[in-house]
Write an enzyme that holds these catalytic residues in place. Structure first.
Site, PDB file in Angstrom:
ATOM      1  N   HIS A  18       9.047   1.170  -4.419  1.00 26.33           N
ATOM      2  CA  HIS A  18       9.198   2.570  -4.851  1.00 26.33           C
ATOM      3  C   HIS A  18       9.772   2.630  -6.276  1.00 26.33           C
ATOM      4  O   HIS A  18       9.331   3.432  -7.102  1.00 26.33           O
ATOM      5  CB  HIS A  18      10.176   3.325  -3.934  1.00 26.33           C
ATOM      6  N   LYS A  42      10.596  14.214  12.411  1.00 21.78           N
ATOM      7  CA  LYS A  42      10.262  12.788  12.288  1.00 21.78           C
ATOM      8  C   LYS A  42      11.540  11.959  12.414  1.00 21.78           C
ATOM      9  O   LYS A  42      12.530  12.235  11.722  1.00 21.78           O
ATOM     10  CB  LYS A  42       9.602  12.537  10.927  1.00 21.78           C
ATOM     11  N   ARG A  91      -0.912   0.873  -2.098  1.00 23.70           N
ATOM     12  CA  ARG A  91      -0.835  -0.576  -1.853  1.00 23.70           C
ATOM     13  C   ARG A  91      -2.208  -1.076  -1.427  1.00 23.70           C
ATOM     14  O   ARG A  91      -3.179  -0.846  -2.118  1.00 23.70           O
ATOM     15  CB  ARG A  91       0.237  -0.864  -0.795  1.00 23.70           C
ATOM     16  N   SER A 129       8.686   0.431   3.810  1.00 23.49           N
ATOM     17  CA  SER A 129       9.987   0.718   4.422  1.00 23.49           C
ATOM     18  C   SER A 129       9.969   0.307   5.890  1.00 23.49           C
ATOM     19  O   SER A 129      10.938  -0.247   6.406  1.00 23.49           O
ATOM     20  CB  SER A 129      10.306   2.214   4.314  1.00 23.49           C
TER      21      SER A 129
HETATM   22  O1  PNS Z   1       6.528   8.394   2.574  1.00 25.10           O
HETATM   23  P1  PNS Z   1       5.518   9.186   3.339  1.00 25.10           P
HETATM   24  O2  PNS Z   1       6.021   9.466   4.736  1.00 25.10           O
HETATM   25  O3  PNS Z   1       4.173   8.539   3.305  1.00 25.10           O
HETATM   26  O4  PNS Z   1       5.359  10.604   2.576  1.00 25.10           O
HETATM   27  C1  PNS Z   1       4.518  11.590   3.091  1.00 25.10           C
HETATM   28  C2  PNS Z   1       4.695  12.930   2.327  1.00 25.10           C
HETATM   29  C3  PNS Z   1       6.154  13.349   2.310  1.00 25.10           C
HETATM   30  C4  PNS Z   1       4.214  12.751   0.920  1.00 25.10           C
HETATM   31  C5  PNS Z   1       3.826  14.005   3.030  1.00 25.10           C
HETATM   32  O5  PNS Z   1       4.049  13.958   4.407  1.00 25.10           O
HETATM   33  C6  PNS Z   1       4.096  15.429   2.545  1.00 25.10           C
HETATM   34  O6  PNS Z   1       3.913  15.734   1.402  1.00 25.10           O
HETATM   35  N1  PNS Z   1       4.542  16.315   3.473  1.00 25.10           N
HETATM   36  C7  PNS Z   1       4.883  17.698   3.172  1.00 25.10           C
HETATM   37  C8  PNS Z   1       3.904  18.670   3.835  1.00 25.10           C
HETATM   38  C9  PNS Z   1       2.610  18.697   3.052  1.00 25.10           C
HETATM   39  O7  PNS Z   1       2.524  19.321   2.013  1.00 25.10           O
HETATM   40  N2  PNS Z   1       1.595  17.939   3.553  1.00 25.10           N
HETATM   41  C10 PNS Z   1       0.319  17.744   2.861  1.00 25.10           C
HETATM   42  C11 PNS Z   1      -0.655  18.852   2.998  1.00 25.10           C
HETATM   43  S1  PNS Z   1      -0.903  19.392   4.646  1.00 25.10           S
END
Ligand code: PNS
Length: 160
Positions: A18, A42, A91, A129
């Protein structure tokens, strides 16, 4: 207008991968806001506060980075923070489908916000992670994959 990007994620916990993405992102943007999704639904190992602390501890020497949390839609948060882009690391191929869906949905929701992907550094291609937490849980040495403060907190969390 400064070019601002939001780098969103769970960061449970932040890894060297990150940090690599954030540092390289700063070559493209004037400011990066690392934003932790506040998602009570979550299950996470670290609280949002702990995750914010680890971000600050590991990147305190980097300029033009801000740490924050958000809930609701990412594009709404980006708009509120006057960010023109979402920054994500990519990745292996396995990331592609999810990232593609996320980027297209975000684009549908707000066409003003672009998603910018940076290929992860080769060193970090197989780190995540989740896999780091799994190794740390059973006492595996993950000290070269996370910042020192995260390593200590993982050890404390799992009683090693
Ligand atoms: O580290 P992650 O868990 O892969 O991150 C995922 C994240 C936080 C980028 C994604 O879940 C997110 O943006 N969630 C907020 C809700 C949202 O806008 N979702 C996308 C369109 S439905």
């Amino acid at each position: 207008m400064p070019r601002i990007a939001v780098y969103p994620g769970s960061f449970d916990p932040v890894t060297n991968g990150h940090i690599d993405i954030a540092e390289r992102g700063l070559k493209l943007f004037d400011k990066i806001i690392i934003a932790i999704l506040h998602n009570p639904g979550k299950q996470s190992l670290f609280t949002v506060e702990e995750r914010l602390e680890m971000l600050a501890e590991s990147m305190s020497d980097i300029e033009n980075i801000e740490f924050d949390t958000f809930d609701g839609l990412l594009v709404d948060y980006a708009h509120k923070r006057q960010a023109s882009a979402v920054l994500r690391g990519m990745r292996a191929v396995s990331d592609f489908e999810y990232e593609f869906q996320l980027a297209l949905m975000n684009r549908k929701l707000n066409r003003e916000v672009e998603t910018v992907f940076l290929m992860t550094g080769l060193r970090w291609i197989f780190t995540s992670s989740s896999i780091i937490k799994e190794a740390a849980r059973f006492g595996g040495d993950i000290s070269d994959m996370v910042p020192p403060s995260v390593n200590l907190r993982l050890k404390a969390k799992f009683g090693h």
